[in-house]
Design a protein around this motif. Structure first.
Motif, PDB file in Angstrom:
ATOM      1  N   LEU A  46      20.162 -39.154   4.310  1.00  0.00           N
ATOM      2  CA  LEU A  46      19.202 -38.427   5.148  1.00  0.00           C
ATOM      3  C   LEU A  46      17.826 -39.011   4.850  1.00  0.00           C
ATOM      4  O   LEU A  46      17.397 -39.034   3.691  1.00  0.00           O
ATOM      5  CB  LEU A  46      19.255 -36.935   4.788  1.00  0.00           C
ATOM      6  CG  LEU A  46      18.401 -35.992   5.601  1.00  0.00           C
ATOM      7  CD1 LEU A  46      18.863 -35.949   7.051  1.00  0.00           C
ATOM      8  CD2 LEU A  46      18.474 -34.578   5.004  1.00  0.00           C
ATOM      9  N   ARG A  55      17.807 -37.891   0.678  1.00  0.00           N
ATOM     10  CA  ARG A  55      18.967 -37.236   0.081  1.00  0.00           C
ATOM     11  C   ARG A  55      20.238 -37.908   0.590  1.00  0.00           C
ATOM     12  O   ARG A  55      20.250 -38.414   1.713  1.00  0.00           O
ATOM     13  CB  ARG A  55      18.918 -35.789   0.581  1.00  0.00           C
ATOM     14  CG  ARG A  55      19.852 -34.862  -0.091  1.00  0.00           C
ATOM     15  CD  ARG A  55      19.810 -33.518   0.582  1.00  0.00           C
ATOM     16  NE  ARG A  55      21.102 -32.917   0.404  1.00  0.00           N
ATOM     17  CZ  ARG A  55      21.566 -31.907   1.104  1.00  0.00           C
ATOM     18  NH1 ARG A  55      20.835 -31.375   2.054  1.00  0.00           N
ATOM     19  NH2 ARG A  55      22.755 -31.411   0.878  1.00  0.00           N
ATOM     20  N   LEU A  57      23.911 -37.201   1.827  1.00  0.00           N
ATOM     21  CA  LEU A  57      24.861 -36.146   2.229  1.00  0.00           C
ATOM     22  C   LEU A  57      26.264 -36.552   1.788  1.00  0.00           C
ATOM     23  O   LEU A  57      27.085 -35.703   1.455  1.00  0.00           O
ATOM     24  CB  LEU A  57      24.848 -35.936   3.744  1.00  0.00           C
ATOM     25  CG  LEU A  57      23.474 -35.706   4.401  1.00  0.00           C
ATOM     26  CD1 LEU A  57      23.645 -35.380   5.874  1.00  0.00           C
ATOM     27  CD2 LEU A  57      22.737 -34.592   3.698  1.00  0.00           C
ATOM     28  N   SER A  77      30.136 -24.855  -0.540  1.00  0.00           N
ATOM     29  CA  SER A  77      29.351 -24.917   0.693  1.00  0.00           C
ATOM     30  C   SER A  77      28.242 -25.963   0.536  1.00  0.00           C
ATOM     31  O   SER A  77      27.570 -26.009  -0.495  1.00  0.00           O
ATOM     32  CB  SER A  77      28.748 -23.528   0.938  1.00  0.00           C
ATOM     33  OG  SER A  77      28.061 -23.562   2.140  1.00  0.00           O
ATOM     34  N   GLY A  78      28.087 -26.801   1.540  1.00  0.00           N
ATOM     35  CA  GLY A  78      27.035 -27.823   1.501  1.00  0.00           C
ATOM     36  C   GLY A  78      27.445 -29.079   0.748  1.00  0.00           C
ATOM     37  O   GLY A  78      26.622 -29.972   0.532  1.00  0.00           O
ATOM     38  N   SER A  79      28.720 -29.172   0.364  1.00  0.00           N
ATOM     39  CA  SER A  79      29.132 -30.341  -0.413  1.00  0.00           C
ATOM     40  C   SER A  79      29.409 -31.559   0.468  1.00  0.00           C
ATOM     41  O   SER A  79      29.625 -32.655  -0.047  1.00  0.00           O
ATOM     42  CB  SER A  79      30.380 -30.010  -1.240  1.00  0.00           C
ATOM     43  OG  SER A  79      31.409 -29.566  -0.376  1.00  0.00           O
ATOM     44  N   GLY A  80      29.450 -31.370   1.790  1.00  0.00           N
ATOM     45  CA  GLY A  80      29.620 -32.512   2.689  1.00  0.00           C
ATOM     46  C   GLY A  80      30.984 -32.602   3.358  1.00  0.00           C
ATOM     47  O   GLY A  80      31.326 -33.628   3.947  1.00  0.00           O
ATOM     48  N   THR A  82      32.221 -31.012   6.101  1.00  0.00           N
ATOM     49  CA  THR A  82      32.132 -31.172   7.558  1.00  0.00           C
ATOM     50  C   THR A  82      31.574 -32.546   7.914  1.00  0.00           C
ATOM     51  O   THR A  82      32.041 -33.198   8.846  1.00  0.00           O
ATOM     52  CB  THR A  82      31.245 -30.058   8.156  1.00  0.00           C
ATOM     53  OG1 THR A  82      31.782 -28.809   7.719  1.00  0.00           O
ATOM     54  CG2 THR A  82      31.201 -30.104   9.657  1.00  0.00           C
ATOM     55  N   LEU A  98      19.440 -40.033  10.100  1.00  0.00           N
ATOM     56  CA  LEU A  98      20.632 -40.322   9.296  1.00  0.00           C
ATOM     57  C   LEU A  98      20.907 -41.824   9.257  1.00  0.00           C
ATOM     58  O   LEU A  98      20.627 -42.543  10.225  1.00  0.00           O
ATOM     59  CB  LEU A  98      21.861 -39.620   9.880  1.00  0.00           C
ATOM     60  CG  LEU A  98      21.917 -38.085   9.821  1.00  0.00           C
ATOM     61  CD1 LEU A  98      23.220 -37.586  10.424  1.00  0.00           C
ATOM     62  CD2 LEU A  98      21.774 -37.573   8.403  1.00  0.00           C
ATOM     63  N   GLN A 123      35.112 -25.618  14.522  1.00  0.00           N
ATOM     64  CA  GLN A 123      35.028 -24.258  13.955  1.00  0.00           C
ATOM     65  C   GLN A 123      34.973 -23.215  15.049  1.00  0.00           C
ATOM     66  O   GLN A 123      35.597 -22.174  14.973  1.00  0.00           O
ATOM     67  CB  GLN A 123      33.777 -24.142  13.087  1.00  0.00           C
ATOM     68  CG  GLN A 123      34.035 -24.502  11.648  1.00  0.00           C
ATOM     69  CD  GLN A 123      32.891 -24.113  10.735  1.00  0.00           C
ATOM     70  OE1 GLN A 123      32.329 -23.049  10.866  1.00  0.00           O
ATOM     71  NE2 GLN A 123      32.560 -24.992   9.812  1.00  0.00           N
ATOM     72  N   GLU A 208      37.251 -26.332   9.043  1.00  0.00           N
ATOM     73  CA  GLU A 208      37.348 -24.965   8.530  1.00  0.00           C
ATOM     74  C   GLU A 208      38.218 -24.085   9.439  1.00  0.00           C
ATOM     75  O   GLU A 208      37.738 -23.101  10.003  1.00  0.00           O
ATOM     76  CB  GLU A 208      35.946 -24.341   8.407  1.00  0.00           C
ATOM     77  CG  GLU A 208      34.979 -25.226   7.656  1.00  0.00           C
ATOM     78  CD  GLU A 208      34.520 -24.662   6.333  1.00  0.00           C
ATOM     79  OE1 GLU A 208      34.921 -23.554   5.991  1.00  0.00           O
ATOM     80  OE2 GLU A 208      33.781 -25.376   5.634  1.00  0.00           O
ATOM     81  N   HIS A 240      37.065 -24.194   2.689  1.00  0.00           N
ATOM     82  CA  HIS A 240      36.097 -23.818   1.660  1.00  0.00           C
ATOM     83  C   HIS A 240      36.804 -23.434   0.364  1.00  0.00           C
ATOM     84  O   HIS A 240      36.728 -24.117  -0.634  1.00  0.00           O
ATOM     85  CB  HIS A 240      35.229 -22.691   2.210  1.00  0.00           C
ATOM     86  CG  HIS A 240      34.117 -22.337   1.304  1.00  0.00           C
ATOM     87  ND1 HIS A 240      33.174 -23.261   0.934  1.00  0.00           N
ATOM     88  CD2 HIS A 240      33.801 -21.190   0.686  1.00  0.00           C
ATOM     89  CE1 HIS A 240      32.317 -22.684   0.118  1.00  0.00           C
ATOM     90  NE2 HIS A 240      32.679 -21.419  -0.053  1.00  0.00           N
TER      91      HIS A 240
END
Ligand SMILES: Nc1ncnc2c1ncn2[C@@H]1O[C@H](COP(=O)(O)OP(=O)(O)OP(=O)(O)O)[C@@H](O)[C@H]1O
Length: 646
Positions: A46, A55, A57, A77-80, A82, A98, A123, A208, A240
């Protein structure tokens, strides 16, 4: 009834060879070409506004998904999860902030060569709410299966899918939405899967799939995915924190933490053995998925716990990267290409021939018609609103006479009628179209149909229901206000407001195609309409406005509707005269307000042009705003010989 059976295999092209393939594949199981996906050094950075990496991703992620196996991407959650799923499916939304690099190989061929079919179960399950489960699936089958198939064969294909997906009991229930209760969340998820399976994909991605479902439904959905894997599909899902029974269905797992791989390999006991060798023992009777989730999550309980959990995760990442380097080296992508399989893949999946324009139009017309006519709650609200506003305006402007002051009243009423009609049509359209657009985008991405038949079928199917509300409004208001009392004038009044209503709907479509969300469309639509109301012919005389604004009345549908209504009402009227300077005739009134000099037909033509303008704008916007995906670039030269985790 609950589980799916072997993969169903309609051919992609309607050639004789494909028919033969389909015959062979159908019901035989495992007929989809097996696909192995390998990815290596996938890095998604990112960037900030200055173009520097802010950062990661995903950071140097590598792995493999094999046919006949269910792979779960797990992590906090937020670990990448998706992000990785989207990258593997080639569907990471394009963004200038990106930078995506790495290798992605399908059966040993670079992904850029294409040639394999995927299903992506997102989702959010999006459907036309008024269609039943069977109708939804039948329409998807009609649009995607070849013409050569006889109707009975398509029907039995759909019945088979319903049976295999465990949807038989709810086959004739409407899908429903927030307004009307329909099928359950789990059934929606399995319907999404069923719709995707019609294209006979080799790989199934599910983002998910258990989110928002109760434990029972979640297990049924995962069981369906497991069955599909057993039938020969390559199944990859992000999840998750699964229950123990769901974890038991996975064949392989990828554990991600903050975009880095903590573990990739067989599921079940292997990860527990691996982590126990590193000193992390899973307690007896603990759900392994829970143990793994705790192991790779940061504990925000206290400063010390944050530091110690961060340290643990860093060690685990390093341990896994060393293991990968030792066991597989850096050559994660090396998998020999099977020329026979590659040829089959390309032939089976390239250029699906769409049905003809008329066939697409007919199928989409039927769907738009059912959606418009069956939507009871919306239609009820709209008709009640039409009656209520007609009664309110009719009472305020009750039986207008022919006095001088009635000229102002008449103009006021006609302006209010024009505004009310336009606003009602606009708000209804902007409220529903953004969601419909998401469905259409997904279907078009699958190549099910073209934009032309979709938009024209929608326009035609919605004419009767769209005309009903302005007609209800006009029929009540006209006699109450005692407007020009001849039938032909009444008919013209209704005609003008109906055309205006369609033009406002078309404008709503453009706003819906432009705005990213329903909320944005709801904010944008009325604001834009307010400009057209100001220049609607009543509040301001365009001749008195600065030159730069004088073009606005020409594109204001309110102005043309208002002018048409005024000509229709005032022409031939005689007013009571008390002073010599009073207005005597309707024609004089029209002249005084700069509304004369043209015919009603001219105002209708102008409205028609505006309608076409908004339709074309919608068409072009939908065409232009197709989802764009981030390109996967090769890793930078300096990264090529580095170990996996820098
Ligand atoms: N286009 C983007 N721009 C900026 N940040 C992004 C973008 N896409 C993802 N992220 C960030 O990357 C991280 C990983 O997101 P991702 O959705 O892949 O996580 P996840 O593991 O699927 O989480 P969850 O389980 O909550 O869905 C998140 O912190 C997210 O905010």
């Amino acid at each position: 009834i609950a589980g799916p059976g072997p993969a169903l295999l309609p051919p992609a092209e309607d050639t004789e060879t494909d028919e033969a393939d389909a015959e062979a594949g159908e019901g035989g199981g495992g007929g989809v070409p097996p696909v192995t996906i390998r990815w290596a050094r996938i890095t998604c950075a990112l960037k900030n506004k200055r173009g520097e990496v802010a950062r990661f991703l995903l950071s140097n992620v590598s792995g493999e998904a094999k046919p006949g196996r269910l792979l779960a991407l797990m992590g906090p959650s937020g670990s990448g999860k998706t992000t990785l799923l989207n990258v593997l499916a080639g569907q990471l939304a394009a963004s200038s902030s990106l930078h995506l690099s790495g290798f992605l190989y399908i059966n040993g061929r670079p992904i850029s060569k294409g040639g394999y079919k995927i299903a992506f179960v997102r989702q959010e399950d999006l459907f036309f709410s008024q269609l039943t489960v069977r109708e939804t699936l039948s329409l998807a089958a009609e649009l995607q299966l070849p013409d050569l198939w006889a109707p009975e064969r398509k029907e039995s294909y759909v019945n088979d899918l319903l049976l295999r997906m465990g949807l038989v009991n709810c086959a004739d229930s409407i899908v429903g939405d927030a307004k009307v209760r329909g099928i359950s969340g789990g059934e929606k998820k399995r319907l999404s899967l069923a719709c995707e399976l019609i294209a006979s994909p080799s790989v199934i991605f599910a983002d998910e799939p258990t989110t928002g479902l109760d434990a029972f439904q979640a297990e049924k959905v995962m069981e369906t995915l497991r069955q599909l894997a057993q039938d020969g599909h390559t199944v990859i899902c992000s999840i998750h924190q699964p229950r123990g029974s769901v974890y038991g269905k996975f064949d392989d797992i990828v554990l991600l933490s903050d975009g880095e791989t903590v573990y990739m390999g067989p599921a079940k006991e292997e990860p527990l053995t691996y982590f126990s060798s590193l000193g992390y023992q899973c307690p007896d009777h603990m759900n392994p998925a829970e143990f793994l989730a705790d192991l790779i999550s940061i504990d925000y309980g206290s400063t010390e716990s944050v530091q110690s959990s961060q340290k643990r995760i860093e060690n685990l990442i390093e341990a896994f990267s060393n293991k990968s380097v030792v066991t597989e080296g850096n050559n994660l992508i090396a998998i020999p290409e099977d020329p026979e399989l590659s040829a089959k893949l390309v032939r089976k999946t390239t250029v699906k021939k769409r049905h003809g324009w008329w066939r697409q139009f007919r199928l989409l017309f039927k769907r738009a018609w059912m959606q418009a006519f069956r939507d009871g709650p919306t239609n009820k609200v709209r008709s009640r609103m039409s009656v209520a506003s007609a009664v309110i305006f009719g009472s305020v402007f009750w039986r207008m006479g022919k006095s001088q002051t009635s000229i102002q009243d008449r103009m006021g009423l006609l302006q209010v009628a024009a505004i009310n009609t336009a606003m009602a049509a606009l708000t209804k359209t902007v409220g529903v179209f953004p969601k419909e657009r998401s469905i259409v985008d997904r279907e078009r991405a699958k190549g099910s149909y073209a934009l032309g038949p979709y938009l024209s079928s929608k326009l035609l199917a919605e004419i009767p229901i769209g005309a009903a509300f302005p007609l209800i409004f006009g029929s009540i208001l006209y006699p109450m206000a005692k407007l020009h009392p001849t039938f032909s004038r009444f008919a013209k009044f209704c005609g003008i407001v109906t055309v205006e209503s369609f033009a406002a709907s078309a404008m709503g479509l453009t706003v819906g195609a432009m705005a990213p969300t329903t909320e944005a469309a709801m904010a944008l639509g009325p604001s834009l309409m307010t400009v057209f109301i100001v220049f609607g012919g009543y509040y301001v005389n365009p001749d008195n406005t600065p030159v730069i604004f004088r073009w606005i009345p020409r594109i204001s549908l309110i102005r043309w509707a208002f002018q048409g209504l005024c000509i229709n009402e005032f022409k031939g009227l005689q007013f009571e005269q008390q002073h010599s300077y009073d207005i005597q005739t309707g024609e004089q009134a029209l002249e005084r307000f700069s509304l004369g000099g043209i015919r009603i037909a001219d105002t209708l033509v102008a409205q028609g042009r505006i309608l076409m303008f908004w339709y074309w704008s919608t068409y072009l916007l939908l065409k232009k705003n197709r989802p764009k995906y981030q390109q996967l670039l090769p890793p930078l030269e300096q990264d090529k010989n580095k170990p996996q985790v820098e």
